[in-house]
Design a protein around this motif. Sequence first.
Motif, PDB file in Angstrom:
ATOM      1  N   PHE A   1       0.846  -1.198   0.000  1.00 21.33           N
ATOM      2  CA  PHE A   1       0.000   0.000   0.000  1.00 21.33           C
ATOM      3  C   PHE A   1       0.883   1.249   0.000  1.00 21.33           C
ATOM      4  CE2 PHE A   1      -2.230   3.446   2.104  1.00 21.33           C
ATOM      5  CZ  PHE A   1      -3.466   3.435   1.480  1.00 21.33           C
TER       6      PHE A   1
ATOM      7  N   ASP B   1      -3.764   7.289   3.328  1.00 23.87           N
ATOM      8  CA  ASP B   1      -4.688   6.323   3.904  1.00 23.87           C
ATOM      9  C   ASP B   1      -5.961   7.013   4.384  1.00 23.87           C
ATOM     10  OD1 ASP B   1      -4.290   7.391   6.473  1.00 23.87           O
ATOM     11  OD2 ASP B   1      -2.779   5.907   7.019  1.00 23.87           O
TER      12      ASP B   1
ATOM     13  N   TRP C   1       1.773   7.205   2.925  1.00 28.06           N
ATOM     14  CA  TRP C   1       2.776   6.135   3.028  1.00 28.06           C
ATOM     15  C   TRP C   1       3.589   6.106   1.735  1.00 28.06           C
ATOM     16  CZ3 TRP C   1       2.975   3.297   7.599  1.00 28.06           C
ATOM     17  CH2 TRP C   1       1.937   3.546   8.492  1.00 28.06           C
TER      18      TRP C   1
ATOM     19  N   TYR D   1       0.426  -4.209   3.870  1.00 29.68           N
ATOM     20  CA  TYR D   1       0.617  -2.931   4.551  1.00 29.68           C
ATOM     21  C   TYR D   1       1.997  -2.883   5.208  1.00 29.68           C
ATOM     22  CZ  TYR D   1      -4.240  -2.343   3.385  1.00 29.68           C
ATOM     23  OH  TYR D   1      -5.417  -2.227   2.675  1.00 29.68           O
ATOM     24  N   THR D   2       2.372  -1.712   5.624  1.00 32.88           N
ATOM     25  CA  THR D   2       3.741  -1.387   6.036  1.00 32.88           C
ATOM     26  C   THR D   2       4.441  -2.465   6.875  1.00 32.88           C
ATOM     27  OG1 THR D   2       5.043   0.345   7.101  1.00 32.88           O
ATOM     28  CG2 THR D   2       2.944  -0.185   8.111  1.00 32.88           C
TER      29      THR D   2
END
Length: 576
Positions: free
Chosen positions: A96, A100, A106, A219-220
């Motif tokens: 991603f 957000d 991000w 995701y991160t």
Amino acid sequence: VAKGKTVPVGLDLSSQDPLHQIDFSSFKKEGEGFVLKAGGKESFPFDIKRDLYHGLSKDAMRYFYLNRAGVALDEGLAGVWAHGPWYASDEAVRPFSGADYFGKVWPKRDYVINAGKGWFDAGDYGKYVVNGGISVWTLLNLYERNPTQFPDGSLKIPEAGNKVPDVLDEARWEMDFMLGMQVPEGQEQAGMAHHKLHEPVWSPMPFKPSERVNDRFVYTPSTAATLNLAASAAQMARLVKPFDADYAARCLQAAERSWKAAKENPEFKYGTIPGTGGGNYDDFYLEDEYYWAASELFIPTGKDEYKGEITKALEIDRIVNASSGANGPMYWGNVATLAHLSLMLNPDMLESDAAGKAALAKVKALVMKGADRYLGQIKDEGYLMPMFEYEWGSSSAVLNKLILMAYAFDETGDGKYLDALTASIDYLLGRNALCKSFVAGYGENPVHYPHHRFWADDEEGGFPPPPAGALSGGPNEKANDEATAFMVLKMARSKRYADDIRSYSTNEVCINWNAPLAWVSSYLDEKNNPGSGIKPAGKGSSPFGGAGPIAGLAIAIVVIAGAVAGFVSRERKRKK
Ligand code: CA
Ligand code: CA
């Protein structure tokens, strides 16, 4: 077949039920269809048998095959739970980036992750490295404690017959997903693990992924996920080595890479990670994760670096107190006890010097302290199980406490731990304030409408009922969904539960809840069922002397004001 008198217990605080107990443990014959009568009321019919837990342990394990992602579930193996290769697209999924839901931006990451396979986590289709870690650990620990559980060919999975124990095959399905979540070499934060993978918004309930193509993301990366990968891959490496040395080497390499990356990047702890279509599994305290990863890495490598981390961690109060917390010895955010138990199964590793011996003695003492605390909790609970506070996933809190009691029984051979364990699982199977079995397909009044997007029991819509062996989260004193929130003001805490598909806070299913059910039920099968082919393990391995009397359901609870509470150790066809 027997007569006796009830013993008044008085008011049970959690349920507000006035209770009597009936102890019929002096009756030791096997049989079916026993009925208990007291005060003009009659119980469900129940059985006393050696093999009560055999089918349950296999069904609890089958939960994982039926939640495999990225592969078509074959009708011959999965029956009515068969479906197409849902989310096979996870084999090439993008990280991603951009803004957000909360407006946080991000950074772009220019690579694609192979995060195929894995298990769907719970009622949703997300996959989470943090919760994958404790779930894989629990299945692998079951195998490491007693490798004769779930041998090759014992489960209905495609890998039956490949000469690898089926429990290792099943755990490997999740391990492959976790390995794929590692950031590739040459990229920023290389070696760390992405925290989770799911669609950007919650999918509807119920929902079959084949109906719509979802845009899923990883995701991160997070430090917690990275340490979960380090621990799980190191544990897998040492157990899978005799069967697949190449895979073992790959796992160990990934584990050491993760360890290094987590030491270099200790600060990536997140609360809300973007994407409203999944949970967060956020953890701001990671000393326990470092201790767990170091322990799992120390066992296959023997490196001083890891040993030093172990002895250092055992000086930290929060680690020392972790395995005797009131609400349980472990969950996905508190993993110190996982390290203790892995070290206990590999005592030789620490016994080479005085410092190591002292560390091992401390670990054992902490596990025994937890087991003794939970033994004490049972005495304060009218329904005879170790729980006073009912948190989200309360069923799993009970089961994780029982794993500690099993270790205490293995260590000491003292029957009080095994008796407590047996009494406590009866709570999950129906001897509780709701007269409800929290395990689908087991007991006279089992859960039937769990919060699961596929098991919605709607024949016309193509949604099957829940498979036998799926465990509901159970009562939650902070129930907060539309089906149960009103209960907080109106009902006693152990009754805040609804067998309702909308009730994610009391009736969801989850991989880290079914894993301890598989652990505990297979342990009880080992202890009670000499015909199972499972070789006994631990000091307290033959409490019933092989052919002696059997454990069964020995103590009944009678709710004087209502009907006689359930006696629910019998598998029966599900009632509509
Ligand atoms: Ca196999
Ligand atoms: Ca933690």
